[in-house]
Motif scaffolding. Structure first.
Motif, PDB file in Angstrom:
ATOM      1  N   LEU A 152      18.709  13.655  98.329  1.00 33.23           N
ATOM      2  CA  LEU A 152      18.188  14.048  96.986  1.00 33.23           C
ATOM      3  C   LEU A 152      17.070  15.129  97.945  1.00 33.23           C
ATOM      4  CD1 LEU A 152      16.477  12.537  94.146  1.00 33.23           C
ATOM      5  CD2 LEU A 152      15.573  10.543  95.750  1.00 33.23           C
ATOM      6  N   ILE A 153      16.439  15.728  97.384  1.00 39.02           N
ATOM      7  CA  ILE A 153      16.209  16.996  98.030  1.00 39.02           C
ATOM      8  C   ILE A 153      14.628  17.134  96.724  1.00 39.02           C
ATOM      9  CG2 ILE A 153      17.968  17.582  99.236  1.00 39.02           C
ATOM     10  CD1 ILE A 153      17.634  20.663  97.446  1.00 39.02           C
ATOM     11  N   GLY A 154      13.747  18.243  97.771  1.00 41.18           N
ATOM     12  CA  GLY A 154      12.602  18.746  96.790  1.00 41.18           C
ATOM     13  C   GLY A 154      11.560  18.081  97.969  1.00 41.18           C
ATOM     14  N   PRO A 155      10.509  18.871  97.333  1.00 35.34           N
ATOM     15  CA  PRO A 155       9.024  19.539  98.457  1.00 35.34           C
ATOM     16  C   PRO A 155       8.703  17.795  98.526  1.00 35.34           C
ATOM     17  CG  PRO A 155       8.997  19.998  96.423  1.00 35.34           C
ATOM     18  CD  PRO A 155      10.109  20.317  96.114  1.00 35.34           C
ATOM     19  N   SER A 156       7.942  17.523  99.585  1.00 36.24           N
ATOM     20  CA  SER A 156       6.388  16.478  99.744  1.00 36.24           C
ATOM     21  C   SER A 156       5.891  16.564  98.842  1.00 36.24           C
ATOM     22  CB  SER A 156       6.014  16.831 100.813  1.00 36.24           C
ATOM     23  OG  SER A 156       6.386  17.067 102.399  1.00 36.24           O
ATOM     24  N   GLY A 157       5.684  14.853  97.865  1.00 35.35           N
ATOM     25  CA  GLY A 157       5.218  14.562  96.529  1.00 35.35           C
ATOM     26  C   GLY A 157       5.685  14.876  95.319  1.00 35.35           C
ATOM     27  N   ALA A 158       7.251  15.761  95.816  1.00 39.69           N
ATOM     28  CA  ALA A 158       8.538  15.633  93.882  1.00 39.69           C
ATOM     29  C   ALA A 158       8.455  13.895  93.629  1.00 39.69           C
ATOM     30  CB  ALA A 158       8.956  16.901  94.500  1.00 39.69           C
ATOM     31  N   GLY A 159       8.619  13.057  94.481  1.00 46.08           N
ATOM     32  CA  GLY A 159       9.179  11.972  93.800  1.00 46.08           C
ATOM     33  C   GLY A 159      10.500  11.069  94.632  1.00 46.08           C
ATOM     34  N   GLY A 205      17.844  17.512  92.908  1.00 44.84           N
ATOM     35  CA  GLY A 205      16.170  18.420  93.441  1.00 44.84           C
ATOM     36  C   GLY A 205      15.315  17.900  92.661  1.00 44.84           C
ATOM     37  N   LEU A 206      14.296  17.516  93.081  1.00 48.61           N
ATOM     38  CA  LEU A 206      13.254  17.004  92.321  1.00 48.61           C
ATOM     39  C   LEU A 206      12.133  18.223  92.093  1.00 48.61           C
ATOM     40  CD1 LEU A 206      12.948  12.964  92.822  1.00 48.61           C
ATOM     41  CD2 LEU A 206      13.789  13.824  91.015  1.00 48.61           C
ATOM     42  N   ARG A 207      11.599  18.570  91.603  1.00 50.38           N
ATOM     43  CA  ARG A 207      10.313  19.149  91.812  1.00 50.38           C
ATOM     44  C   ARG A 207       8.840  17.773  90.836  1.00 50.38           C
ATOM     45  NH1 ARG A 207       7.840  23.288  93.809  1.00 50.38           N
ATOM     46  NH2 ARG A 207       6.775  24.279  92.745  1.00 50.38           N
ATOM     47  N   PHE A 208       8.505  17.686  91.447  1.00 49.06           N
ATOM     48  CA  PHE A 208       7.073  17.214  90.072  1.00 49.06           C
ATOM     49  C   PHE A 208       7.751  16.609  89.685  1.00 49.06           C
ATOM     50  CE2 PHE A 208       5.786  21.921  90.830  1.00 49.06           C
ATOM     51  CZ  PHE A 208       4.162  21.288  91.771  1.00 49.06           C
ATOM     52  N   LYS A 243      18.173  28.778  93.444  1.00 49.90           N
ATOM     53  CA  LYS A 243      17.419  28.108  92.385  1.00 49.90           C
ATOM     54  C   LYS A 243      16.303  26.791  93.589  1.00 49.90           C
ATOM     55  CE  LYS A 243      19.399  25.796  89.492  1.00 49.90           C
ATOM     56  NZ  LYS A 243      18.020  25.553  88.071  1.00 49.90           N
ATOM     57  N   LEU A 244      16.844  27.572  94.786  1.00 50.92           N
ATOM     58  CA  LEU A 244      15.962  26.533  95.919  1.00 50.92           C
ATOM     59  C   LEU A 244      14.265  27.400  95.772  1.00 50.92           C
ATOM     60  CD1 LEU A 244      18.319  27.082  98.950  1.00 50.92           C
ATOM     61  CD2 LEU A 244      17.547  25.021  97.927  1.00 50.92           C
ATOM     62  N   THR A 245      14.415  28.692  95.017  1.00 52.37           N
ATOM     63  CA  THR A 245      13.021  28.618  94.585  1.00 52.37           C
ATOM     64  C   THR A 245      12.024  28.552  93.307  1.00 52.37           C
ATOM     65  OG1 THR A 245      12.815  31.398  96.011  1.00 52.37           O
ATOM     66  CG2 THR A 245      11.241  30.445  94.180  1.00 52.37           C
ATOM     67  N   GLU A 246      12.413  27.818  92.858  1.00 54.45           N
ATOM     68  CA  GLU A 246      12.674  27.111  91.848  1.00 54.45           C
ATOM     69  C   GLU A 246      12.430  25.497  92.306  1.00 54.45           C
ATOM     70  OE1 GLU A 246      14.650  24.551  87.129  1.00 54.45           O
ATOM     71  OE2 GLU A 246      15.678  26.337  88.897  1.00 54.45           O
ATOM     72  N   ILE A 247      13.066  25.000  93.030  1.00 58.53           N
ATOM     73  CA  ILE A 247      12.766  23.835  93.725  1.00 58.53           C
ATOM     74  C   ILE A 247      11.086  23.623  94.539  1.00 58.53           C
ATOM     75  CG2 ILE A 247      13.707  21.757  95.076  1.00 58.53           C
ATOM     76  CD1 ILE A 247      16.702  22.630  94.080  1.00 58.53           C
ATOM     77  N   TYR A 248      11.154  24.303  95.522  1.00 58.11           N
ATOM     78  CA  TYR A 248      10.589  24.518  96.861  1.00 58.11           C
ATOM     79  C   TYR A 248       9.313  25.247  96.158  1.00 58.11           C
ATOM     80  CZ  TYR A 248      13.425  21.021  99.259  1.00 58.11           C
ATOM     81  OH  TYR A 248      14.477  19.827  99.551  1.00 58.11           O
ATOM     82  N   GLY A 249       9.769  26.582  95.871  1.00 60.00           N
ATOM     83  CA  GLY A 249       8.535  27.617  95.927  1.00 60.00           C
ATOM     84  C   GLY A 249       8.827  28.398  96.666  1.00 60.00           C
ATOM     85  N   GLU A 250       8.553  29.888  96.350  1.00 63.00           N
ATOM     86  CA  GLU A 250       9.109  30.939  97.684  1.00 63.00           C
ATOM     87  C   GLU A 250       9.090  30.940  97.961  1.00 63.00           C
ATOM     88  OE1 GLU A 250       9.904  34.019  96.126  1.00 63.00           O
ATOM     89  OE2 GLU A 250       9.098  33.656  93.960  1.00 63.00           O
ATOM     90  N   GLU A 251      10.464  31.389  99.293  1.00 65.08           N
ATOM     91  CA  GLU A 251      10.339  31.273 100.747  1.00 65.08           C
ATOM     92  C   GLU A 251      11.843  32.232 101.170  1.00 65.08           C
ATOM     93  OE1 GLU A 251      10.629  31.331 104.257  1.00 65.08           O
ATOM     94  OE2 GLU A 251       9.382  29.791 103.933  1.00 65.08           O
ATOM     95  N   ASP A 252      11.890  32.363 101.810  1.00 63.74           N
ATOM     96  CA  ASP A 252      13.810  33.072 102.572  1.00 63.74           C
ATOM     97  C   ASP A 252      14.067  32.187 101.872  1.00 63.74           C
ATOM     98  OD1 ASP A 252      15.217  35.393 103.153  1.00 63.74           O
ATOM     99  OD2 ASP A 252      14.618  35.801 105.327  1.00 63.74           O
TER     100      ASP A 252
END
Length: 265
Positions: free
Chosen positions: A33-40, A218-221, A237-246
């Motif tokens: 289960l992945i996602g940014p902090s606060g994703a749930g 992947g969770l987001r919000f 897809k990683l950008t959709e989950i976490y936001g912009e990054e390399d």
């Protein structure tokens, strides 16, 4: 085996930590289960065993609706859901063996639990588990004498001695160095395969998740935005989950580590 049906968690502030999450987890499958902090992510794991009460939706463990259970029935069913914590949750002054055996507290009577008089079969199983994770020689050491990786192995044993059908694993590598993190992830996945256990592993390290599991969510919000194999985690897809990054660098890192592992084997 496990089904989350429109699982929702709304806090008193009105914030929605989970938004109608629907997921099926078959027996024996290990999910990252992945996602940014606060994703749930942590909220989701804790709603499954009701350490956090869901606002609506269902948690079905086989044919049983966990969300409807009264306290006594919930305590019984929690025995079937082993929990592995980020901060280990060990009793520092107790020995390794005593911490492992604490996983049997839901099965023994009050006085046996109070006096720590466990059946010999439980003690034998604790020794077997400690041997399996390489800690048999530390059975009599106090928990506060262990390294982070050793503490996490004790936590794994404590969860497995419950004889669960499902493992809920909350950031098991967050406090560990990279080498120990890989060892712990490998150990969890191997033990699940050996025992036919389903597991949901909340993990921040995308590369580590891609190395060891066959399915990633992947969770987001509070919403599921990805559910599929690790190689489907494209930069987009990683950008959709976490936001912009390399994200190309992350994918190259995973590919390089996979090649190194294959060469070593």
């Amino acid at each position: 085996m496990l089904r989350l049906d429109a699982l929702t968690k709304t806090y008193k502030t009105g914030d929605k930590a989970l938004k109608e999450v629907t997921v099926d987890v078959p027996s024996g499958q290990v999910i990252a289960l992945i996602g940014p902090s606060g994703a749930g992510k942590s909220t989701l794991i804790r709603c499954i065993n009701r350490l956090v009460e869901p606002t609506s939706g269902k948690v079905m463990l086989e044919d049983l609706n966990i969300t409807n259970l009264k306290p006594a029935a919930l305590r019984r069913e929690r025995r079937r859901m082993g929990m592995i914590f980020q901060e280990y949750a060990l009793v520092e002054r107790l020995t390794v063996m005593e911490n492992v055996l604490s996983g049997r507290l839901g099965y023994v009577g009050f006085w046996r639990a109070l006096t720590r008089r466990f059946p010999q079969s439980d003690v034998d199983e604790a020794f077997r588990l400690l041997d399996r994770v390489g800690l048999l020689h530390m059975a009599d050491k106090r928990a506060d004498q262990l390294s982070g990786g050793q503490r996490q192995r004790v936590g794994i044993c404590r969860a497995l001695i419950q004889n669960p059908a499902l493992l809920l694993v909350d950031e098991p590598t967050a406090s560990l160095d990279p080498k120990t993190s890989r060892q712990i992830m490998r150990l969890i996945c191997e033990l699940c395969a050996e025992r036919g256990l389903a597991a949901i592993i909340n993990i921040h390290d995308v590369a580590l998740a891609q190395m060891f599991v066959a399915r990633v969510i992947g969770l987001r919000f509070g919403e599921v935005v990805y559910d599929g194999p690790p190689d489907g985690l494209t930069p987009e897809k990683l950008t959709e989950i976490y936001g912009e990054e390399d994200w190309e660098a992350t994918i190259e890192k995973v590919d390089g580590e996979d090649d190194a592992i294959e060469a070593a084997e």
